[in-house]
Design a protein around this motif. Structure first.
Motif, mmCIF file in Angstrom:
data_model
loop_
_atom_site.group_PDB
_atom_site.id
_atom_site.type_symbol
_atom_site.label_atom_id
_atom_site.label_comp_id
_atom_site.label_asym_id
_atom_site.label_seq_id
_atom_site.Cartn_x
_atom_site.Cartn_y
_atom_site.Cartn_z
ATOM 1 N N LEU A 1 0.845 -1.191 0.000
ATOM 2 C CA LEU A 1 0.000 0.000 0.000
ATOM 3 C C LEU A 1 0.880 1.242 0.000
ATOM 4 N N ARG A 2 0.394 2.291 -0.638
ATOM 5 C CA ARG A 2 1.124 3.557 -0.614
ATOM 6 C C ARG A 2 1.304 3.995 0.834
ATOM 7 N N SER A 3 2.417 4.619 1.111
ATOM 8 C CA SER A 3 2.688 5.017 2.499
ATOM 9 C C SER A 3 1.756 6.113 2.995
ATOM 10 N N ASP A 4 1.059 6.813 2.097
ATOM 11 C CA ASP A 4 0.104 7.847 2.512
ATOM 12 C C ASP A 4 -1.342 7.355 2.429
ATOM 13 N N ILE A 5 -1.542 6.059 2.522
ATOM 14 C CA ILE A 5 -2.864 5.432 2.362
ATOM 15 C C ILE A 5 -3.893 5.987 3.356
ATOM 16 N N GLU A 6 -3.457 6.425 4.521
ATOM 17 C CA GLU A 6 -4.404 6.902 5.535
ATOM 18 C C GLU A 6 -5.191 8.121 5.061
ATOM 19 N N HIS A 7 -4.701 8.809 4.042
ATOM 20 C CA HIS A 7 -5.437 9.953 3.507
ATOM 21 C C HIS A 7 -6.718 9.530 2.786
ATOM 22 N N HIS A 8 -6.871 8.227 2.553
ATOM 23 C CA HIS A 8 -8.047 7.719 1.848
ATOM 24 C C HIS A 8 -8.990 6.939 2.757
ATOM 25 N N ASN A 9 -8.807 7.047 4.075
ATOM 26 C CA ASN A 9 -9.659 6.315 5.016
ATOM 27 C C ASN A 9 -11.096 6.817 5.032
ATOM 28 N N PHE A 10 -11.301 8.067 4.715
ATOM 29 C CA PHE A 10 -12.628 8.656 4.780
ATOM 30 C C PHE A 10 -12.916 9.362 3.474
ATOM 31 N N GLY A 11 -14.141 9.286 3.056
ATOM 32 C CA GLY A 11 -14.539 9.937 1.821
ATOM 33 C C GLY A 11 -14.661 8.933 0.693
ATOM 34 N N PHE B 1 -12.190 4.831 -8.889
ATOM 35 C CA PHE B 1 -11.400 3.726 -9.420
ATOM 36 C C PHE B 1 -10.080 4.220 -10.008
ATOM 37 N N GLN B 2 -9.943 5.509 -10.286
ATOM 38 C CA GLN B 2 -8.689 6.039 -10.816
ATOM 39 C C GLN B 2 -7.639 6.274 -9.729
ATOM 40 N N THR B 3 -8.032 6.217 -8.466
ATOM 41 C CA THR B 3 -7.123 6.483 -7.362
ATOM 42 C C THR B 3 -6.252 5.263 -7.095
ATOM 43 N N SER B 4 -4.952 5.434 -7.227
ATOM 44 C CA SER B 4 -4.013 4.339 -6.964
ATOM 45 C C SER B 4 -3.764 4.248 -5.455
ATOM 46 N N LEU B 5 -4.059 3.088 -4.889
ATOM 47 C CA LEU B 5 -3.859 2.879 -3.450
ATOM 48 C C LEU B 5 -2.638 2.007 -3.165
ATOM 49 N N GLY B 6 -2.162 1.295 -4.182
ATOM 50 C CA GLY B 6 -1.013 0.418 -3.985
ATOM 51 C C GLY B 6 -0.919 -0.609 -5.088
ATOM 52 N N TRP B 7 -0.254 -1.733 -4.780
ATOM 53 C CA TRP B 7 0.026 -2.768 -5.757
ATOM 54 C C TRP B 7 -0.277 -4.142 -5.162
ATOM 55 N N VAL B 8 -0.735 -5.056 -5.996
ATOM 56 C CA VAL B 8 -0.991 -6.435 -5.576
ATOM 57 C C VAL B 8 -0.251 -7.373 -6.523
ATOM 58 N N LYS B 9 0.191 -8.531 -6.006
ATOM 59 C CA LYS B 9 0.910 -9.455 -6.872
ATOM 60 C C LYS B 9 0.046 -10.634 -7.308
ATOM 61 N N ASP B 10 -1.214 -10.653 -6.924
ATOM 62 C CA ASP B 10 -2.104 -11.768 -7.248
ATOM 63 C C ASP B 10 -3.487 -11.199 -7.560
ATOM 64 N N ASP B 11 -4.413 -12.084 -7.850
ATOM 65 C CA ASP B 11 -5.802 -11.688 -8.082
ATOM 66 C C ASP B 11 -6.339 -11.010 -6.819
ATOM 67 N N PRO B 12 -6.838 -9.788 -6.927
ATOM 68 C CA PRO B 12 -7.324 -9.074 -5.738
ATOM 69 C C PRO B 12 -8.368 -9.851 -4.939
ATOM 70 N N GLN B 13 -9.227 -10.628 -5.604
ATOM 71 C CA GLN B 13 -10.243 -11.381 -4.855
ATOM 72 C C GLN B 13 -9.621 -12.495 -4.017
ATOM 73 N N ALA B 14 -8.412 -12.925 -4.356
ATOM 74 C CA ALA B 14 -7.720 -13.922 -3.547
ATOM 75 C C ALA B 14 -7.065 -13.282 -2.323
ATOM 76 N N LEU B 15 -6.877 -11.968 -2.372
ATOM 77 C CA LEU B 15 -6.189 -11.259 -1.291
ATOM 78 C C LEU B 15 -7.127 -10.506 -0.359
ATOM 79 N N PHE B 16 -8.211 -9.967 -0.912
ATOM 80 C CA PHE B 16 -9.127 -9.104 -0.160
ATOM 81 C C PHE B 16 -10.526 -9.696 -0.073
ATOM 82 N N ARG B 17 -11.247 -9.235 0.941
ATOM 83 C CA ARG B 17 -12.683 -9.478 1.066
ATOM 84 C C ARG B 17 -13.306 -8.093 1.290
#
Length: 115
Positions: free
Chosen positions: A63-73, A77-93
């Motif tokens: 995750l970007r080191s400034d991710i906390e700026h996106h906790n509210f609001g 879909f254009q906002t980059s929050l970080g990077w994943v190395k696998d299918d996002p559905q396998a990593l997140f719920r």
């Protein structure tokens, strides 16, 4: 009764006696932002996470080191929050306020040969 205690008590009474809490949020005097359709994003078991300005080797998610700026609001879909190395559905719920899956996966379009 001191003034701050009386004010706090008045606020609690309004909250407890309201037919619908925050029914008049547009008229709220305290400038509260009401967020609609919240999504809870959780990591699945065993997923590794890091924070940096670029993807970190050996981690499933960076995750970007400034991710906390996106906790509210609202986050588009254009906002980059970080990077994943696998299918996002396998990593997140991701769930909505009722615990239902909040992710819709677009169906793959069929490819047709044109002769």
């Amino acid at each position: 009764m001191c003034e701050s205690l009386a004010l706090a008590f008045e606020g609690l009474q309004r909250y407890a006696l309201a037919e619908r809490v925050l029914a008049n949020e547009e008229e709220a005097e305290w400038g509260m932002e009401i967020l609609r359709d919240p999504i809870r994003l959780e990591l699945r078991d065993g997923v590794t996470l890091a924070y940096d300005e670029e993807p970190l080797f050996g981690h499933d998610i960076t995750l970007r080191s400034d991710i906390e700026h996106h906790n509210f609001g609202v986050v588009t879909f254009q906002t980059s929050l970080g990077w994943v190395k696998d299918d996002p559905q396998a990593l997140f719920r991701a769930t909505d306020a009722f615990g239902r899956c909040a992710v819709s996966v677009p169906r793959a379009k069929a490819v047709h040969d044109h002769h």
